[in-house]
Design a protein around this motif. Structure first.
Motif, PDB file in Angstrom:
ATOM      1  N   ARG A  44      74.855 -73.481 -36.015  1.00  0.00           N
ATOM      2  CA  ARG A  44      73.724 -73.672 -36.927  1.00  0.00           C
ATOM      3  C   ARG A  44      74.023 -73.099 -38.306  1.00  0.00           C
ATOM      4  N   ARG A  45      74.646 -71.910 -38.331  1.00  0.00           N
ATOM      5  CA  ARG A  45      74.959 -71.280 -39.619  1.00  0.00           C
ATOM      6  C   ARG A  45      75.981 -72.114 -40.395  1.00  0.00           C
ATOM      7  N   ALA A  48      74.221 -75.077 -41.832  1.00  0.00           N
ATOM      8  CA  ALA A  48      73.406 -74.653 -42.972  1.00  0.00           C
ATOM      9  C   ALA A  48      74.291 -74.341 -44.178  1.00  0.00           C
ATOM     10  N   SER A  53      69.517 -78.656 -43.986  1.00  0.00           N
ATOM     11  CA  SER A  53      68.298 -77.857 -43.968  1.00  0.00           C
ATOM     12  C   SER A  53      68.218 -77.057 -42.675  1.00  0.00           C
ATOM     13  N   ARG A  54      67.344 -76.045 -42.671  1.00  0.00           N
ATOM     14  CA  ARG A  54      67.236 -75.212 -41.483  1.00  0.00           C
ATOM     15  C   ARG A  54      66.780 -76.033 -40.279  1.00  0.00           C
ATOM     16  N   ARG A  55      65.855 -76.972 -40.501  1.00  0.00           N
ATOM     17  CA  ARG A  55      65.356 -77.795 -39.410  1.00  0.00           C
ATOM     18  C   ARG A  55      66.453 -78.723 -38.867  1.00  0.00           C
ATOM     19  N   ALA A  58      69.224 -76.635 -37.013  1.00  0.00           N
ATOM     20  CA  ALA A  58      68.756 -76.212 -35.692  1.00  0.00           C
ATOM     21  C   ALA A  58      68.681 -77.398 -34.739  1.00  0.00           C
ATOM     22  N   TYR A 152      65.957 -72.105 -34.972  1.00  0.00           N
ATOM     23  CA  TYR A 152      65.195 -72.294 -36.200  1.00  0.00           C
ATOM     24  C   TYR A 152      64.742 -70.958 -36.782  1.00  0.00           C
ATOM     25  N   SER A 153      64.395 -70.013 -35.902  1.00  0.00           N
ATOM     26  CA  SER A 153      63.882 -68.702 -36.353  1.00  0.00           C
ATOM     27  C   SER A 153      64.930 -67.609 -36.239  1.00  0.00           C
ATOM     28  N   ARG A 155      67.106 -66.136 -38.246  1.00  0.00           N
ATOM     29  CA  ARG A 155      67.178 -65.087 -39.260  1.00  0.00           C
ATOM     30  C   ARG A 155      66.062 -64.070 -39.092  1.00  0.00           C
TER      31      ARG A 155
END
Length: 334
Positions: A44-45, A48, A53-55, A58, A152-153, A155
């Motif tokens: 995911r990182r 990104a 985007s974060r969405r 994820a 998604y959460s 961080r």
């Protein structure tokens, strides 16, 4: 302020235990999703980092975890549901007694009772899987939702978790984080890569021996890489035993020696060293203890929980030893 934190911590532990008791049927699914999200977090990182985007990051990482889970478990479901009849027929065709002859010695083995017990166990397992299909579907949906939510959460969850650790102990938390990540990486990523290599090696071997279901056997060999120490050797032993039951000692020795080396050992000797830097750094004996103890104690999820628990205990023991060594060095006179 300290008193308030202690009360909040105590309430968190109390209600956490209450939640575990109430939600016990899905605790294994949630824990499995947590470990998968832990492994997929670097994916995911990286997404990104290239502008996703974060969405989206994820979602893509969650899709990768979902597809990987389906690839691992679908062969087992295929054998239990689609090919169940052929498996049972193959067992029932085995002779009731087998006479083994080698170097002038002979011994008669009665196989009828063992074959009947094996058939009953396979049919019962398949019936259990079929009856639990609706529950498994719900758990699969929960798994996807939890993985996506955690990624998604990530961080904010990482910041919240780190805030609970006193500053003087954050190095220990970092060491445990590193050991957990390497252990889970070893369980999932390294085993999956070795499993793929096992499939690619096993397929031509089983084709050369003329097995009618070579693809299914090669897939089973790859899945068995998730069983530590023994792995696809279990399948090779079963195939050798089937030849012995048929009275073909030469074929049994051939598949045991050739298949045991090429399928059971070559993938571990070639693929696993390439990824050794990312493995759990855990001795095979401790890994096997964690795997076996976890499965026997809490069931299938113990495949993950057992080795992870042993790895964290090993890391804490190492940290404790280092701490005592540092104290001894400070206390020794110059």
């Amino acid at each position: 302020m300290t008193r308030r934190r202690q009360v909040l911590g105590g309430l968190t532990v109390l209600f956490g235990l209450f939640a575990v008791a109430i939600l016990w049927e899905v605790v294994g699914t949630v824990f499995f999703a947590l470990t998968v999200a832990y492994v997929l977090a670097p994916v995911r990182r990286r997404l990104a980092g290239v502008g996703a985007s974060r969405r989206v990051a994820a979602g893509v990482a969650t899709a990768a975890g979902f597809l990987g889970t389906v690839v691992v478990f679908s062969p087992l479901l295929f054998v239990l549901i689609v090919r169940l009849e052929s498996v049972v027929d193959a067992i029932e065709r085995a002779p009731e007694t087998v006479t083994l002859e080698l170097w002038g010695f002979s011994h008669t083995v009665v196989t009828a009772d063992a074959a009947a017990e094996a058939t009953d166990a396979i049919v019962a397992t398949a019936a259990g899987v079929a009856s639990a299909a609706p529950v498994l579907l719900i758990k699969l949906m929960l798994f996807v939702f939890v993985v996506y939510s955690l990624l998604y959460s990530e961080r904010s969850l990482r910041r919240a978790g780190l805030a609970l650790v006193p500053p003087g102990y954050r190095d220990l938390a970092g060491a445990l984080h590193t050991r957990a990540r390497r252990t889970l990486y070893g369980i999932y990523v390294v085993q999956a890569a070795t499993g793929i290599a096992t499939f690619l090696v096993a397929l031509p071997v089983f084709l050369a021996f003329g097995y009618p279901s070579a693809i299914a056997l090669a897939t089973a060999a790859g899945v068995l890489q998730f069983v530590p120490v023994l792995g696809p050797s279990l399948l090779i032993v079963a195939l050798a035993a089937s030849h012995l039951l048929a009275g073909d000692v030469a074929a049994a020795l051939a598949i045991f020696l050739v298949g045991g080396f090429l399928v059971g050992w070559v993938p571990d000797l070639v693929v696993r060293p390439w990824l050794a830097a990312e493995t759990a750094k855990l001795p095979a004996s401790l890994y096997f203890i964690g795997f076996t103890g976890g499965v026997l104690t809490i069931g299938a999820i113990g495949v993950i929980v057992g080795p992870l628990a042993v790895a964290l205990v090993s890391e804490l023991s190492s940290q404790l030893s280092d701490e005592f060594n540092r104290i001894r060095v400070r206390e020794e006179p110059d």
